[in-house]
Design a protein around this motif. Structure first.
Motif, mmCIF file in Angstrom:
data_model
loop_
_atom_site.group_PDB
_atom_site.id
_atom_site.type_symbol
_atom_site.label_atom_id
_atom_site.label_comp_id
_atom_site.label_asym_id
_atom_site.label_seq_id
_atom_site.Cartn_x
_atom_site.Cartn_y
_atom_site.Cartn_z
ATOM 1 N N ILE A 17 1.057 -1.031 -0.067
ATOM 2 C CA ILE A 17 -0.007 0.034 -0.096
ATOM 3 C C ILE A 17 0.844 1.321 0.073
ATOM 4 N N ASP A 18 0.882 2.119 -1.114
ATOM 5 C CA ASP A 18 1.545 3.087 -1.228
ATOM 6 C C ASP A 18 1.001 4.378 -0.834
ATOM 7 N N VAL A 19 1.638 5.209 0.263
ATOM 8 C CA VAL A 19 0.817 6.198 1.127
ATOM 9 C C VAL A 19 1.350 7.310 0.647
ATOM 10 N N HIS A 20 2.300 7.531 -0.407
ATOM 11 C CA HIS A 20 3.066 8.737 -0.942
ATOM 12 C C HIS A 20 2.959 8.598 -2.587
ATOM 13 N N HIS A 21 1.645 9.183 -2.915
ATOM 14 C CA HIS A 21 1.285 8.683 -4.324
ATOM 15 C C HIS A 21 0.660 10.116 -4.674
ATOM 16 N N HIS A 22 1.152 10.940 -5.758
ATOM 17 C CA HIS A 22 0.726 11.947 -5.873
ATOM 18 C C HIS A 22 -0.073 11.879 -7.330
ATOM 19 N N ILE A 23 -1.265 12.659 -7.478
ATOM 20 C CA ILE A 23 -1.856 12.708 -8.735
ATOM 21 C C ILE A 23 -2.113 13.991 -9.302
ATOM 22 N N ILE A 215 2.137 11.222 9.301
ATOM 23 C CA ILE A 215 2.974 10.573 8.556
ATOM 24 C C ILE A 215 4.075 11.626 7.793
ATOM 25 N N LEU A 216 5.288 11.301 7.928
ATOM 26 C CA LEU A 216 6.504 12.381 7.348
ATOM 27 C C LEU A 216 6.702 11.637 6.191
ATOM 28 N N PRO A 217 6.978 12.147 4.847
ATOM 29 C CA PRO A 217 7.518 11.476 3.863
ATOM 30 C C PRO A 217 8.969 11.521 3.715
ATOM 31 N N HIS A 218 9.590 10.921 2.754
ATOM 32 C CA HIS A 218 10.946 10.861 2.491
ATOM 33 C C HIS A 218 11.647 10.347 3.824
ATOM 34 N N LEU A 252 9.445 11.731 18.997
ATOM 35 C CA LEU A 252 9.765 11.636 17.350
ATOM 36 C C LEU A 252 9.417 10.314 16.463
ATOM 37 N N ARG A 253 9.896 9.151 17.434
ATOM 38 C CA ARG A 253 9.923 7.795 16.835
ATOM 39 C C ARG A 253 8.375 7.413 16.801
ATOM 40 N N ARG A 254 7.460 8.089 17.271
ATOM 41 C CA ARG A 254 5.996 7.831 17.253
ATOM 42 C C ARG A 254 5.650 8.081 15.895
ATOM 43 N N LEU A 255 6.101 9.203 15.091
ATOM 44 C CA LEU A 255 5.925 9.441 13.754
ATOM 45 C C LEU A 255 6.044 8.380 12.902
ATOM 46 N N TYR A 256 5.143 8.331 11.819
ATOM 47 C CA TYR A 256 5.386 7.397 10.684
ATOM 48 C C TYR A 256 6.016 8.091 9.621
ATOM 49 N N VAL A 257 7.015 7.282 8.925
ATOM 50 C CA VAL A 257 7.632 7.695 7.786
ATOM 51 C C VAL A 257 7.267 6.716 6.802
ATOM 52 N N ASP A 258 7.608 7.317 5.499
ATOM 53 C CA ASP A 258 7.543 6.366 4.259
ATOM 54 C C ASP A 258 8.883 6.388 3.714
ATOM 55 N N ILE A 259 9.082 5.425 2.705
ATOM 56 C CA ILE A 259 10.518 5.196 2.391
ATOM 57 C C ILE A 259 10.893 5.902 1.197
ATOM 58 N N ALA A 260 10.060 6.634 0.489
ATOM 59 C CA ALA A 260 10.399 7.515 -0.564
ATOM 60 C C ALA A 260 11.752 8.159 -0.413
ATOM 61 N N MET A 261 12.606 7.968 -1.510
ATOM 62 C CA MET A 261 13.908 8.446 -1.713
ATOM 63 C C MET A 261 14.981 8.307 -0.449
ATOM 64 N N THR A 262 14.691 7.114 0.095
ATOM 65 C CA THR A 262 15.820 6.400 1.097
ATOM 66 C C THR A 262 16.574 5.039 0.530
ATOM 67 N N VAL A 282 5.386 2.204 2.938
ATOM 68 C CA VAL A 282 5.787 2.181 1.390
ATOM 69 C C VAL A 282 5.347 3.565 0.993
ATOM 70 N N GLY A 283 6.195 4.228 0.354
ATOM 71 C CA GLY A 283 6.192 5.573 -0.538
ATOM 72 C C GLY A 283 6.748 5.731 -1.708
ATOM 73 N N SER A 284 6.075 5.875 -2.786
ATOM 74 C CA SER A 284 6.781 5.792 -4.121
ATOM 75 C C SER A 284 7.244 7.196 -4.626
ATOM 76 N N ASP A 285 6.197 8.218 -4.290
ATOM 77 C CA ASP A 285 6.620 9.597 -4.734
ATOM 78 C C ASP A 285 6.061 9.689 -6.382
ATOM 79 N N PHE A 286 5.453 8.691 -6.945
ATOM 80 C CA PHE A 286 5.037 8.812 -8.110
ATOM 81 C C PHE A 286 3.901 9.953 -8.185
ATOM 82 N N PRO A 287 4.060 10.529 -9.706
ATOM 83 C CA PRO A 287 4.940 10.601 -10.782
ATOM 84 C C PRO A 287 5.956 11.593 -10.516
ATOM 85 N N LEU A 288 6.272 12.243 -9.432
ATOM 86 C CA LEU A 288 7.124 13.236 -9.132
ATOM 87 C C LEU A 288 8.613 12.773 -9.173
ATOM 88 N N MET A 289 8.897 11.436 -8.833
ATOM 89 C CA MET A 289 10.068 10.707 -8.970
ATOM 90 C C MET A 289 10.048 9.939 -10.147
#
Length: 332
Positions: A17-23, A215-218, A252-262, A282-289
Motif C-alpha cells: 500500500i503506497d501512502v506517498h502517491h501524487h495525482i 506521516i512524514l514522507p521521504h 519523534l519515533r512515534r511519527l510514521y515515515v515512508d521510504i520514498a528517496m531512502t 511504502v511510498g513511491s513519490d510517483f509521478p514526481l520521481m
C-alpha cells in the motif's frame, strides 16, 4: 507464521500500500494555471498523470493500493470562498476516483487553509460524507507551519476519527532566500520536515493527541539525523525543557515515515536507526520521481534494510492496513 511478501524479481513489493502517491488531474493543473502558477514547483518539470498511469505503475511494482494526494493542494493565498470551492472539487474528485477503482485507491483530503472554520467543515465532509482516508497537508501555509498550536482544532478532529495526516514538504515562506541555482526541493524539503517535527515535539502534539497518526514522507526528511539535536533544547535554554515530553526522541519515533528517496546506503541507515519497523510505510513519490528511481529504492530497502519476514510484511502492507482499513482483505 507471518504471511509471505515474496514478489517476482522485478517487483520489490507483493501486496503493498503506497501512502506517498501524487495525482495531478487536468482540472487541478488548469485551475493552478488560472491562478498564475505555471508549475507546481519551480525548477521541476510538471509530469503528466492519469489513473491508468498510476495503476500500471502500481502493477509493475507489486503495489496493491495507493492512498493518493493532490499536491500542493489549495493555494493558501485564496480567499475563503474560492478556497473552499476548490477544496470541495478536489475532494469529490478523489472520492470518485476511489469509488471507480475499489481496492486500488484511497485518498488524502485537501483542505482550504488558512481558513480554519472552513478547514474543519471540509474535513468533516471529506472524512464523514465522502469517506476519504485522511488529510494531505503541506509543511507550511504561507508561514503557518503544521506543528503550530493554531492547528489544534484540526488535530483534535482528526484524532477523534484516527484520520492520518500526511505532511508533505513545500517551499519555505521566506521570499529572499538564495536560490543557489537549484530546485529548492533538493535541499529545503528535508529541512521543512524538520521544522514541522520540531514544532510537534515542543508543542507535545503527539502526547496531547495520542490517537493522531502523522506521516512524514521521504524517510522523515532530515528528522532521523536531527532527532537528537532537536531534543537538546532544554540544555541550551532551561525554559524549553518544560516544553519537551519526557522522552523527546521517543516522541519523534512515534511519527510514521515512508521510504520514498531512502534507497541510498546513508539514508537507509538513518531510517533504520531512527524508525521502528512498525512506523515505516511504502511510498513511491510517483509521478514526481522517475519510476526507475522508485523501483530501485524499493529493491534497496527490501534487500538491504535488514527486515526480517515479519517486518517485511509490516512494511509491505501491515502497517498501512492498520491506518487505512479500506484496504484490509482487498487484493488485486
Amino acid at each position: 507464521m507471518p504471511e509471505s511478501t515474496t514478489a517476482p524479481a522485478s517487483k520489490p513489493w507483493s501486496r503493498a500500500i503506497d501512502v506517498h502517491h501524487h495525482i495531478l488531474p487536468d482540472f487541478y493543473l488548469g485551475e493552478l494555471e488560472n491562478l498564475g502558477a505555471a508549475t507546481i514547483l519551480p525548477g521541476i518539470e510538471r509530469p503528466t498523470w492519469n489513473a491508468r498511469k498510476s495503476l500500471d505503475m502500481m502493477d509493475r511494482h507489486g503495489i496493491r493500493g495507493a492512498v493518493v494526494s493532490v499536491w500542493p493542494g489549495v493555494p493558501a493565498t485564496l480567499e475563503a470562498k474560492p478556497a473552499a470551492e476548490f477544496a470541495r472539487r478536489v475532494n469529490e474528485y478523489l472520492a470518485e476516483l476511489a469509488a471507480a477503482h475499489p481496492g486500488r485507491f484511497g485518498a488524502f483530503a485537501t483542505l482550504p487553509f488558512p481558513h480554519m472554520d472552513l478547514v474543519l467543515q471540509e474535513f468533516e465532509y471529506a472524512a464523514g460524507t465522502l469517506g476519504l482516508d485522511g488529510v494531505g497537508l503541506v509543511s507550511n501555509y504561507a508561514g503557518l507551519y503544521v506543528g503550530d498550536r493554531a492547528m489544534d482544532p484540526l488535530f483534535a478532529a482528526a484524532a477523534r476519527r484516527r484520520s492520518p495526516l500526511f505532511v508533505h514538504p513545500t517551499l519555505p515562506p521566506a521570499t529572499d532566500q538564495p536560490g543557489l541555482g537549484l530546485p529548492a526541493s533538493l535541499y529545503e524539503f528535508p529541512f521543512e520536515t524538520v521544522r514541522v517535527a520540531g514544532q510537534l515535539l515542543y508543542n507535545q502534539t503527539l502526547e496531547r493527541f495520542p490517537e493522531l497518526p502523522v506521516i512524514l514522507p521521504h524517510g522523515g526528511g532530515g528528522v532521523p539525523f536531527f532527532a537528537g539535536r532537536l531534543a537538546c533544547g532544554g540544555l541550551i535554554s532551561p525554559p524549553l525543557a518544560e516544553r519537551l515530553p519526557a522522552d523527546p526522541v521517543g516522541s519523534l519515533r512515534r511519527l510514521y515515515v515512508d521510504i520514498a528517496m531512502t534507497g541510498d546506503p546513508h539514508a537507509l541507515a538513518a531510517l533504520r536507526s531512527f524508525a521502528p519497523a512498525t512506523r515505516i510505510l511504502v511510498g513511491s513519490d510517483f509521478p514526481l520521481m522517475p519510476e526507475s528511481y522508485t523501483l530501485d529504492t524499493g529493491h534497496q530497502v527490501v534487500r538491504h534494510g535488514g527486515f526480517g519476514a515479519e517486518d517485511r510484511a509490516r512494511l509491505d502492507h501491515g502497517n498501512a492496513e492498520a491506518l487505512f482499513p479500506r484496504f484490509i482483505g482487498k487484493d488485486v
